[in-house]
Design a protein around this motif. Structure first.
Motif, PDB file in Angstrom:
ATOM      1  N   PRO A  42      28.540  30.006  44.421  1.00 43.67           N
ATOM      2  CA  PRO A  42      28.576  30.518  45.984  1.00 43.67           C
ATOM      3  C   PRO A  42      29.035  29.545  46.861  1.00 43.67           C
ATOM      4  CG  PRO A  42      26.366  31.041  44.744  1.00 43.67           C
ATOM      5  CD  PRO A  42      27.083  30.068  43.810  1.00 43.67           C
ATOM      6  N   ALA A  43      28.943  28.198  46.705  1.00 43.64           N
ATOM      7  CA  ALA A  43      29.411  27.104  47.524  1.00 43.64           C
ATOM      8  C   ALA A  43      31.031  27.179  47.358  1.00 43.64           C
ATOM      9  CB  ALA A  43      29.040  25.677  46.992  1.00 43.64           C
ATOM     10  N   ASP A  44      31.431  27.791  46.502  1.00 44.83           N
ATOM     11  CA  ASP A  44      33.121  28.060  46.548  1.00 44.83           C
ATOM     12  C   ASP A  44      33.721  29.118  47.469  1.00 44.83           C
ATOM     13  OD1 ASP A  44      33.261  25.679  45.226  1.00 44.83           O
ATOM     14  OD2 ASP A  44      33.473  26.780  43.076  1.00 44.83           O
ATOM     15  N   LEU A  45      32.668  29.981  47.903  1.00 42.74           N
ATOM     16  CA  LEU A  45      33.032  31.356  48.818  1.00 42.74           C
ATOM     17  C   LEU A  45      33.637  30.535  49.922  1.00 42.74           C
ATOM     18  CD1 LEU A  45      29.597  33.300  48.330  1.00 42.74           C
ATOM     19  CD2 LEU A  45      32.033  34.014  47.690  1.00 42.74           C
ATOM     20  N   SER A  46      34.885  31.008  50.398  1.00 41.24           N
ATOM     21  CA  SER A  46      35.701  30.562  51.374  1.00 41.24           C
ATOM     22  C   SER A  46      36.360  31.712  52.437  1.00 41.24           C
ATOM     23  CB  SER A  46      36.859  29.803  50.868  1.00 41.24           C
ATOM     24  OG  SER A  46      37.679  29.608  51.788  1.00 41.24           O
ATOM     25  N   PRO A  47      36.241  31.168  53.634  1.00 34.23           N
ATOM     26  CA  PRO A  47      36.659  32.146  54.744  1.00 34.23           C
ATOM     27  C   PRO A  47      38.310  32.374  54.212  1.00 34.23           C
ATOM     28  CG  PRO A  47      35.839  30.296  55.833  1.00 34.23           C
ATOM     29  CD  PRO A  47      35.384  30.246  54.268  1.00 34.23           C
ATOM     30  N   GLU A  48      39.091  31.595  53.684  1.00 33.83           N
ATOM     31  CA  GLU A  48      40.260  31.721  53.287  1.00 33.83           C
ATOM     32  C   GLU A  48      40.755  32.831  52.597  1.00 33.83           C
ATOM     33  OE1 GLU A  48      42.039  27.995  52.254  1.00 33.83           O
ATOM     34  OE2 GLU A  48      41.421  26.949  54.087  1.00 33.83           O
ATOM     35  N   ARG A  49      39.650  33.144  51.965  1.00 31.83           N
ATOM     36  CA  ARG A  49      39.874  34.132  50.904  1.00 31.83           C
ATOM     37  C   ARG A  49      39.108  35.396  51.210  1.00 31.83           C
ATOM     38  NH1 ARG A  49      42.363  31.783  46.807  1.00 31.83           N
ATOM     39  NH2 ARG A  49      42.410  33.783  45.641  1.00 31.83           N
ATOM     40  N   PHE A  50      39.736  36.481  51.304  1.00 33.33           N
ATOM     41  CA  PHE A  50      39.206  37.876  51.309  1.00 33.33           C
ATOM     42  C   PHE A  50      38.267  38.175  50.278  1.00 33.33           C
ATOM     43  CE2 PHE A  50      38.392  42.373  51.755  1.00 33.33           C
ATOM     44  CZ  PHE A  50      37.989  42.408  52.890  1.00 33.33           C
ATOM     45  N   THR A  51      37.139  38.533  50.287  1.00 30.91           N
ATOM     46  CA  THR A  51      36.188  38.855  48.954  1.00 30.91           C
ATOM     47  C   THR A  51      35.859  40.106  48.700  1.00 30.91           C
ATOM     48  OG1 THR A  51      35.627  36.484  49.268  1.00 30.91           O
ATOM     49  CG2 THR A  51      34.142  37.596  47.872  1.00 30.91           C
ATOM     50  N   ILE A  52      35.843  40.455  47.608  1.00 31.94           N
ATOM     51  CA  ILE A  52      35.504  41.883  47.180  1.00 31.94           C
ATOM     52  C   ILE A  52      34.482  41.817  46.158  1.00 31.94           C
ATOM     53  CG2 ILE A  52      36.339  44.182  46.200  1.00 31.94           C
ATOM     54  CD1 ILE A  52      38.895  43.509  47.338  1.00 31.94           C
ATOM     55  N   ILE A  53      33.495  42.293  46.428  1.00 31.50           N
ATOM     56  CA  ILE A  53      32.230  42.336  45.679  1.00 31.50           C
ATOM     57  C   ILE A  53      32.248  43.732  44.941  1.00 31.50           C
ATOM     58  CG2 ILE A  53      29.739  42.181  45.411  1.00 31.50           C
ATOM     59  CD1 ILE A  53      31.124  39.679  46.328  1.00 31.50           C
ATOM     60  N   VAL A  54      32.184  43.572  43.569  1.00 32.72           N
ATOM     61  CA  VAL A  54      31.974  45.070  42.584  1.00 32.72           C
ATOM     62  C   VAL A  54      30.810  44.616  41.962  1.00 32.72           C
ATOM     63  CG1 VAL A  54      32.813  46.387  40.983  1.00 32.72           C
ATOM     64  CG2 VAL A  54      34.431  45.275  42.360  1.00 32.72           C
ATOM     65  N   CYS A  55      29.642  45.519  42.040  1.00 33.20           N
ATOM     66  CA  CYS A  55      28.435  45.038  41.581  1.00 33.20           C
ATOM     67  C   CYS A  55      27.486  46.393  41.218  1.00 33.20           C
ATOM     68  CB  CYS A  55      27.592  44.114  42.440  1.00 33.20           C
ATOM     69  SG  CYS A  55      25.973  43.610  41.809  1.00 33.20           S
ATOM     70  N   SER A  56      27.078  46.384  40.119  1.00 33.94           N
ATOM     71  CA  SER A  56      26.263  47.404  39.596  1.00 33.94           C
ATOM     72  C   SER A  56      24.582  47.455  39.961  1.00 33.94           C
ATOM     73  CB  SER A  56      26.261  47.788  38.216  1.00 33.94           C
ATOM     74  OG  SER A  56      25.924  46.934  37.432  1.00 33.94           O
ATOM     75  N   SER A  57      23.848  48.200  39.501  1.00 28.90           N
ATOM     76  CA  SER A  57      22.490  48.305  39.939  1.00 28.90           C
ATOM     77  C   SER A  57      21.671  48.581  38.578  1.00 28.90           C
ATOM     78  CB  SER A  57      22.042  49.417  40.730  1.00 28.90           C
ATOM     79  OG  SER A  57      22.786  49.727  41.902  1.00 28.90           O
ATOM     80  N   HIS A  58      20.908  47.863  38.117  1.00 33.49           N
ATOM     81  CA  HIS A  58      20.179  47.810  37.081  1.00 33.49           C
ATOM     82  C   HIS A  58      18.466  47.661  37.161  1.00 33.49           C
ATOM     83  CE1 HIS A  58      22.768  48.583  33.791  1.00 33.49           C
ATOM     84  NE2 HIS A  58      23.805  48.087  34.845  1.00 33.49           N
ATOM     85  N   GLY A  59      17.644  47.860  36.198  1.00 31.82           N
ATOM     86  CA  GLY A  59      16.334  47.798  36.188  1.00 31.82           C
ATOM     87  C   GLY A  59      15.724  48.704  37.240  1.00 31.82           C
ATOM     88  N   ASP A  60      14.929  48.464  38.203  1.00 33.14           N
ATOM     89  CA  ASP A  60      14.609  49.332  39.364  1.00 33.14           C
ATOM     90  C   ASP A  60      15.302  48.994  40.630  1.00 33.14           C
ATOM     91  OD1 ASP A  60      13.118  51.132  40.668  1.00 33.14           O
ATOM     92  OD2 ASP A  60      11.461  49.946  41.087  1.00 33.14           O
ATOM     93  N   GLY A  61      16.579  49.215  40.772  1.00 32.29           N
ATOM     94  CA  GLY A  61      17.587  48.795  41.981  1.00 32.29           C
ATOM     95  C   GLY A  61      17.669  47.410  41.881  1.00 32.29           C
ATOM     96  N   GLY A  62      17.638  46.693  40.697  1.00 26.29           N
ATOM     97  CA  GLY A  62      17.899  45.167  40.692  1.00 26.29           C
ATOM     98  C   GLY A  62      19.239  44.939  40.550  1.00 26.29           C
ATOM     99  N   LEU A  63      19.550  43.596  40.449  1.00 24.90           N
ATOM    100  CA  LEU A  63      20.989  43.126  40.095  1.00 24.90           C
ATOM    101  C   LEU A  63      21.101  43.263  38.679  1.00 24.90           C
ATOM    102  CD1 LEU A  63      20.659  39.905  42.197  1.00 24.90           C
ATOM    103  CD2 LEU A  63      22.065  41.827  42.809  1.00 24.90           C
TER     104      LEU A  63
END
Ligand SMILES: Cc1cc2nc3c(=O)[nH]c(=O)nc-3n(C[C@H](O)[C@H](O)[C@H](O)COP(=O)(O)O)c2cc1C
Length: 156
Positions: A42-63
């Motif tokens: 996460p420390a490498d997240l940079s305002p210079e790069r537009f970031t697209i998150i693609v993420c599912s749900s598992h467990g009880d609405g968990g990560l």
């Protein structure tokens, strides 16, 4: 523009979608990174790069599995995301009524809390629908690109 597509997955659907989004972006953009969240600091997240998150749900609405270590690293040392623009495409199944698509929202809340700015429509794919996830995501992408480019112009 530079793009980072991050995916969090348990059974591979988010990865396929992220790869398809990355391939589509590469048709017009030269700097596109697609990465599993578990391999991304996460420390490498940079305002210079537009970031697209693609993420599912598992467990009880968990990560999903591969987003968990990312979220833990994020919470241990929350990055300053001021100036970072991002978009979210969440995967879920409306069969899980009360927790539908909540995995991606857990990442979204973290980004917002740290000053990130989510642009465009919040994308979603419902596994109970007849639609293919990549079809939905590729139809969603142009609106995101438009919002990203408009915001870039506004900030100059
Ligand atoms: C055991 C299990 C639990 C799930 N729990 C949820 C849930 O709480 N909420 C939801 O919206 N979807 C839930 N889903 C549906 C997944 O998010 C959906 O199938 C998604 O496409 C999986 O993407 P992935 O392969 O990238 O992990 C669950 C699926 C499984 C197999």
């Amino acid at each position: 523009m530079k793009f980072t597509v991050l995916f969090g997955t348990e059974s591979g659907n988010s990865e396929l979608i992220a790869e398809d989004l990355g391939a589509k972006l590469l048709e017009t953009e030269s700097d596109v990174i697609v990465s599993d969240m578990q391999d991304f600091d996460p420390a490498d997240l940079s305002p210079e790069r537009f970031t697209i998150i693609v993420c599912s749900s598992h467990g009880d609405g968990g990560l999903p599995d591969t987003a968990i270590s990312f979220a833990e690293a994020f919470d241990a040392a929350p990055p300053n995301l001021r100036g970072l623009r991002y978009a979210v495409f969440g995967l879920g199944d409306s069969f899980y009524k009360d927790t539908y698509s909540q995995g991606s929202e857990k990442i979204d809340r973290r980004f917002q809390a740290q000053g990130g700015e989510r642009l465009g429509e919040y994308g979603r794919h419902d596994a109970s629908s007849w639609d293919l996830g990549s079809d939905v995501a590729l139809a969603w992408l142009p609106g995101i690109l438009e919002a990203a480019r408009a915001s870039e112009g506004a900030s100059v």
